[in-house]
Design an enzyme around this catalytic site. Structure first.
Site, PDB file in Angstrom:
ATOM      1  N   GLU A 136      -3.904  17.391   5.430  1.00 28.19           N
ATOM      2  CA  GLU A 136      -3.800  16.973   4.035  1.00 28.19           C
ATOM      3  C   GLU A 136      -4.308  15.531   3.903  1.00 28.19           C
ATOM      4  OE1 GLU A 136       0.080  17.174   2.231  1.00 28.19           O
ATOM      5  OE2 GLU A 136      -0.714  16.620   0.292  1.00 28.19           O
ATOM      6  N   GLY A 276       4.770   9.604   7.114  1.00 28.08           N
ATOM      7  CA  GLY A 276       6.060  10.006   7.665  1.00 28.08           C
ATOM      8  C   GLY A 276       6.060  11.357   8.353  1.00 28.08           C
ATOM      9  N   MET A 278       4.478  15.839   7.858  1.00 31.52           N
ATOM     10  CA  MET A 278       3.594  16.763   7.144  1.00 31.52           C
ATOM     11  C   MET A 278       4.164  18.176   7.186  1.00 31.52           C
ATOM     12  SD  MET A 278       0.853  17.248   5.422  1.00 31.52           S
ATOM     13  CE  MET A 278       0.516  18.885   4.799  1.00 31.52           C
ATOM     14  N   GLU A 279       4.133  18.818   6.023  1.00 29.25           N
ATOM     15  CA  GLU A 279       4.823  20.089   5.825  1.00 29.25           C
ATOM     16  C   GLU A 279       4.020  21.325   6.215  1.00 29.25           C
ATOM     17  OE1 GLU A 279       3.708  18.048   3.310  1.00 29.25           O
ATOM     18  OE2 GLU A 279       2.919  19.188   1.621  1.00 29.25           O
ATOM     19  N   ASN A 280       3.127  21.247   7.195  1.00 27.56           N
ATOM     20  CA  ASN A 280       2.336  22.409   7.598  1.00 27.56           C
ATOM     21  C   ASN A 280       3.213  23.652   7.718  1.00 27.56           C
ATOM     22  OD1 ASN A 280       0.192  20.439   8.279  1.00 27.56           O
ATOM     23  ND2 ASN A 280       1.614  19.954   9.934  1.00 27.56           N
ATOM     24  N   HIS A 312      12.825  16.853   3.027  1.00 23.71           N
ATOM     25  CA  HIS A 312      11.638  16.835   2.168  1.00 23.71           C
ATOM     26  C   HIS A 312      10.587  17.825   2.685  1.00 23.71           C
ATOM     27  CE1 HIS A 312       8.617  14.769  -0.471  1.00 23.71           C
ATOM     28  NE2 HIS A 312       7.795  15.194   0.472  1.00 23.71           N
ATOM     29  N   GLU A 313      10.271  17.735   3.959  1.00 19.10           N
ATOM     30  CA  GLU A 313       9.222  18.613   4.493  1.00 19.10           C
ATOM     31  C   GLU A 313       9.688  20.066   4.465  1.00 19.10           C
ATOM     32  OE1 GLU A 313       6.590  17.040   4.592  1.00 19.10           O
ATOM     33  OE2 GLU A 313       7.410  15.028   4.796  1.00 19.10           O
ATOM     34  N   HIS A 316       9.345  21.534   1.030  1.00 17.77           N
ATOM     35  CA  HIS A 316       7.961  21.848   0.674  1.00 17.77           C
ATOM     36  C   HIS A 316       7.624  23.318   0.946  1.00 17.77           C
ATOM     37  CE1 HIS A 316       5.849  18.389  -0.807  1.00 17.77           C
ATOM     38  NE2 HIS A 316       5.974  17.645   0.266  1.00 17.77           N
ATOM     39  N   GLU A 335       4.728  16.889  -4.830  1.00 17.87           N
ATOM     40  CA  GLU A 335       5.392  15.704  -4.276  1.00 17.87           C
ATOM     41  C   GLU A 335       6.528  15.188  -5.167  1.00 17.87           C
ATOM     42  OE1 GLU A 335       5.191  15.207  -1.384  1.00 17.87           O
ATOM     43  OE2 GLU A 335       3.234  15.953  -0.743  1.00 17.87           O
TER      44      GLU A 335
HETATM   45  N1  B3K Z   1       2.309  15.911   2.150  1.00 17.06           N
HETATM   46  C1  B3K Z   1       2.343  14.903   3.150  1.00 17.06           C
HETATM   47  C2  B3K Z   1       1.510  13.704   2.820  1.00 17.06           C
HETATM   48  C3  B3K Z   1       0.106  13.808   3.245  1.00 17.06           C
HETATM   49  C4  B3K Z   1      -0.610  12.496   3.080  1.00 17.06           C
HETATM   50  C5  B3K Z   1      -2.037  12.636   3.336  1.00 17.06           C
HETATM   51  N2  B3K Z   1      -2.774  11.382   3.268  1.00 17.06           N
HETATM   52  C6  B3K Z   1       3.722  14.455   3.452  1.00 17.06           C
HETATM   53  C7  B3K Z   1       4.699  14.689   2.377  1.00 17.06           C
HETATM   54  O1  B3K Z   1       4.633  14.147   1.302  1.00 17.06           O
HETATM   55  O2  B3K Z   1       5.558  15.489   2.574  1.00 17.06           O
HETATM   56 ZN    ZN Z   2       5.828  15.601   0.329  1.00 19.31          ZN
END
Ligand code: B3K
Ligand code: ZN
Length: 903
Positions: A136, A276, A278-280, A312-313, A316, A335
């Site tokens: 992302e 911080g 990432m929600e893969n 948070h993740e 998502h 977000e």
């Molecule tokens: N979605 C990611 C942020 C990605 C930032 C890319 N430059 C983390 C978050 O907000 O959960």
């Molecule tokens: Zn997020």
């Protein structure tokens, strides 16, 4: 490159994708110098695009070498496609494919990439010895040629091949469906993710990792395997994240009715990460700083951050993954909503009021500043040059406030109904903020037409409120005027729809019934949400027997600047009597702000200063109550007390100023704090003693609150000259068994003004490093403590630390803990009139500009605020921005921020 930098992408130019990818098959061969990627994209022309005649396919791709391109069975010659720095285009597809253009074709592509040389930490890269990804927003295009946009959603099947000794663990999204060994020492694993997703949610990890495992039984009784992967040395720091994960999963079921979908949920911790976490899908990748925690190494603040980021993740998975964004202008759709969800979760896990206070302080200090600066943009921006620059406080924090306001306006039941409609209606789709708002309207029947301006207009609205009591008619009128200052590209603003939660306090602090003129109600409310919609609007309350004190914007019901001309006595009254905890705190802040601003004006005129006695008395009363409570009932919210006795930050005082007097603000705030410390020396010391515990560390809300209050007291005690306080602090540093108390004591020792502290400071700093040099995250704290020291010479110290064995410019956590900490949290030194701080910051931006554009661009933030300072500082700051602008090659990220700042 200059041309590329200048390209602006507009929301109005959005077009439905002409091609779809149904299935993405990926095959990675990871090796020590390069990685070979084979992709098979099962594609077709988008049938939803009426009369779709597109026969030219443009795929995004950067920084890779194309080895082979094949369309169905035909290998394409180099004359059959065009390549440039950012894309691959195949024309005349109709001629080559005929009917299969619509029925389905396979595009196969083989590329070489070099993760080892990827310092941008975007795409596939190496962090220490492991491979990991960050896609992302637009990192997938550094892995293979693809339709790198969130509205193209595919199923993914991924095979990873790597040396088994070096990389025993091979992970990707979804479920692990097959694995095997090769004779040459390599092994392979195939992962299948059954949920369609945009490529920004793709992840791959390979490394020598260990994991802790747990299980979660979902509301429908499914068993989910939970794993947190870390380096072996960190296995003792995963329990808190695991607990937070299970709590989040339960909470999302209970509060939003959302159940997890895959059979396994994995978190991997990596050292080198731009943000911080990432929600893969099914495979969250985390910065170690947001997942590792144990009492010895981690402060309470960091414990809370781990809990919040894990939540948070995880959240998502629904707000972002199952329902994703149509395009990046919609970023706040996922977000803002997810920040709102994690904030409510944290509020439920700890102290709701204090969570709100923390969030609002942050918003008012940082987001309001962004909204008033050159990078100001709406929650749904109209344009951008580099999307990475738009992961902002406005998208996240203000976006969360916008969601909160919807709940204020439609009420909690309708809000839950609206979220159910949103998730069910759009499951598996890529949608817009408009779809979200419509779901909320459909659930509630409330017209949010005017409210939508919160998505399209930038800037912080201002509410000017006056109150008028008429004893002859027993009416009380609130007259509300709203306005919003101009922002870049938006000179004029239409009025917002603002939810103003409020109450009226009677003479004894009782909540008065709220009856608006013309209303006939049997059971009047004592708190209500006023719909402020017009530029000037009057609300007349009837049956008001005595002149009330209004309690306005309770819980901070809208992200606005509210002005009401309270007397100091009225603020003291709200501070002690209001039923709304947030407003009690807010009144205390407003009182202190008023006192400090008045003293600042006197200081600027060279007059002598004396602190308003009412403030000193009020703090004394709070302390006395806290002492009595700690001795007996133990019913007070100690975290709240710590907040109430803490003066507004220099950053907030700066934000409130038209022109920031850096030195004046520091001097006056110190003066007020020192006065309080002297006036209440005994109270602070006694409360400090009462907050000591002998019980083992626990990260629960009460224990965190007690430590916060204790360390707030210690901070006041350390303002006094008596050596015994220094001794107390040093003893706390030496004896404490948890990092919160160690860190608090160390910070105070380092910042002590008294000569006697010097040797303790040196001793403690040396000792701290010796103790913790093997713990990278703790070393980061050590950097920060030194970077934020207010004494002269700190910049030299920061520069020296950049040559320290533990510093590494390629690691974003190190950059943040030393360089960003100095530039953002040390106003006195950063803004020194010699301009050396500005030059230092620009040097670091220059160094990172091409190596890691995202970090470089983020570092720039304090320089973008140059308009808030006096002419001398403005010139010095601009000189540095111009110096950066003149570099022969600028990354798109840095170019956008610098050019907008200088406009
Ligand atoms: N979605 C990611 C942020 C990605 C930032 C890319 N430059 C983390 C978050 O907000 O959960
Ligand atoms: Zn997020």
């Amino acid at each position: 490159m200059r041309d590329a930098q200048a390209t602006t992408i507009y929301l109005k130019d959005y077009q439905t994708p002409a091609f779809l990818i149904e299935l993405t098959e990926l095959h990675f061969e990871l090796a020590e110098t390069e990685t070979r990627v084979r992709s098979r994209l099962h594609m077709r022309r988008n049938p939803e695009l009426i009369g779709n005649q597109h026969d030219s396919l443009r795929l995004d791709g950067q920084d890779m070498q194309l080895l082979r391109l094949q369309l169905n069975d035909h290998i394409l010659g180099s004359d059959q496609y065009q390549l440039d720095e950012e894309s691959l285009t195949i024309r005349n597809l109709a001629g080559m494919l005929g009917d299969s253009l619509d029925s389905g074709f396979v595009l196969e592509c083989e590329t070489l990439i070099k993760p080892q040389e990827n310092t941008s930490l975007e795409g596939l890269y190496k962090s220490n010895t492991m491979f990991c990804t960050q896609c992302e927003a637009e990192g997938f295009r550094k892995i293979t040629y693809y339709l790198d946009r969130p509205d193209v959603m595919a199923k993914f099947v991924t095979t990873v091949v790597a040396d088994k000794k070096r990389y025993p663990v091979l992970l990707s999204n979804g479920n692990d469906i097959a694995r095997g060994d090769f004779e040459d020492g390599r092994h392979w694993v195939t992962w299948e993710d059954p949920f369609r997703k945009p490529c920004y949610l793709f992840a791959l990890v390979a490394g020598d990792l260990k994991f802790i495992e747990d299980h979660f039984s979902t509301m429908s009784g499914r068993d989910i395997t939970l794993r947190i992967f870390v380096e072996e040395k960190d296995l003792d720091k995963c329990d808190h994240a695991m607990l937070s994960l299970k709590n989040s999963m339960r909470w999302d079921e209970e509060v939003y009715g959302r159940e997890y979908d895959l059979d396994i949920f994995m978190i991997v911790a990596v050292d080198d990460f731009n943000m911080g976490a990432m929600e893969n899908k099914g495979l969250n990748i985390f910065n170690t700083s947001c997942v590792l925690a144990n009492p010895a190494t981690t402060t309470d603040l960091a414990f809370q951050r781990v809990e919040a980021v894990v939540a948070h993740e995880y959240f998502h998975n629904w707000s972002g993954n199952r329902v994703t964004c149509r395009d990046w202008f919609q970023l706040s759709l996922k977000e803002g909503f997810t920040v709102f969800r994690d904030a409510e979760f944290s509020a439920d896990m700890g102290s709701r009021t204090v969570k709100r206070i923390d969030d609002v302080s942050f918003l008012r200090t940082q987001q309001f500043a962004e909204d008033a600066g050159p990078m100001a943009h709406p929650v749904r921006p109209d344009s951008y040059m580099e999307i990475s620059n738009f992961y902002t406080l406005t998208i996240y924090e203000k976006g969360a406030e916008v969601v909160r306001m919807i709940r204020e306006l439609i009420g909690p039941e309708s809000f839950r109904k609206g979220s159910d409609i949103y998730f069910e209606r759009h499951d598996g789709q890529a949608v817009t903020t408009e779809d979200f708002v419509r779901a909320m309207e459909d659930a509630s029947g409330v017209d949010l037409t005017q409210f939508r301006r919160w998505y399209s207009q930038a800037g912080t609205p201002q509410l000017q409120v006056t109150g008028h009591y008429d004893s002859s008619t027993e009416t009380y009128e609130l007259l509300v005027r709203q306005s919003c200052p101009p922002t870049p590209d938006q000179a004029l603003k239409e009025p917002f729809h603002i939810p103003l939660r409020m109450g009226l306090l009677g003479p004894d602090g009782q909540a008065l019934p709220l009856i608006l003129q013309g209303e006939i109600v049997a059971q009047p409310m004592t708190e209500r949400v006023l719909d402020v919609v017009r530029p000037v609007q009057s609300f007349v309350f009837t049956h008001v027997k005595d002149k009330p004190v209004p309690s306005l914007l309770r819980g901070f019901s809208a992200p606005v600047k509210l002005a009401f001309d309270y007397t100091r006595d009225e603020l003291l009254f709200i501070m002690t009597r209001d039923s709304d905890g947030f407003n009690r705190w807010n009144a205390a802040q407003e009182l202190a702000v008023g006192v400090i601003q008045e003293l600042l004006a006197l200081h600027q005129q060279g007059k002598t200063l004396q602190v308003y006695p009412g403030l000193v008395t009020a703090i004394g009363e709070l302390l006395a109550a806290a002492v009595a409570d700690a001795r007996g009932a133990k019913q007070l919210d100690q975290a709240m007390l710590a907040q109430l006795v803490t003066l507004p930050s220099e950053a907030y005082l700066g934000e409130l100023s038209a022109e920031i007097d850096v030195d004046g603000i520091h001097l006056v705030r110190e003066f007020v704090a020192n006065t309080l410390a002297v006036a209440h020396a005994a109270g602070f010391a006694e409360l400090y003693g009462l907050c000591q515990t002998s019980t083992a560390y626990s990260a629960d809300a009460d224990s965190i609150a007690k430590r916060a209050l204790k360390n707030t007291c210690l901070a006041y005690m350390m303002r006094l000259p008596e050596p015994e306080h220094l001794q107390t602090c040093f003893e706390q540093y030496q004896a404490a068994a948890n990092m919160t108390d160690v860190d608090a004591a160390l910070k105070l020792l380092v910042n002590s003004r008294y000569p006697a502290a010097a040797h303790m400071r040196d001793q403690a700093l040396a000792d701290f490093y010796q103790n913790w040099k093997h713990e990278s995250l703790v070393v980061n704290q050590w950097f920060t403590v030194q970077a934020i020291a207010t004494r002269p010479g700190t910049l030299q110290q920061v520069k020296a630390l950049m040559n320290h064995e533990a510093f590494d410019m390629r690691n974003p956590n190190k950059v943040r803990s030393l360089i960003s900490a100095f530039c953002n949290s040390n106003p006195l030194n950063f803004h020194h009139l010699d301009g050396a701080g500005y030059e230092f910051l620009a040097d670091q931006v220059v160094a990172l500009n091409l190596a890691n554009p995202q970090i470089a661009s983020r570092l720039l933030t304090p320089l973008t605020r140059w308009r808030k300072y006096n002419a001398g500082r403005q010139a010095l700051m601009k000189t540095q921005l111009q110096r950066i602008a003149a570099l022969p090659e600028l990354s798109r990220d840095v170019f956008e921020v610098v050019s907008k700042s200088l406009k």
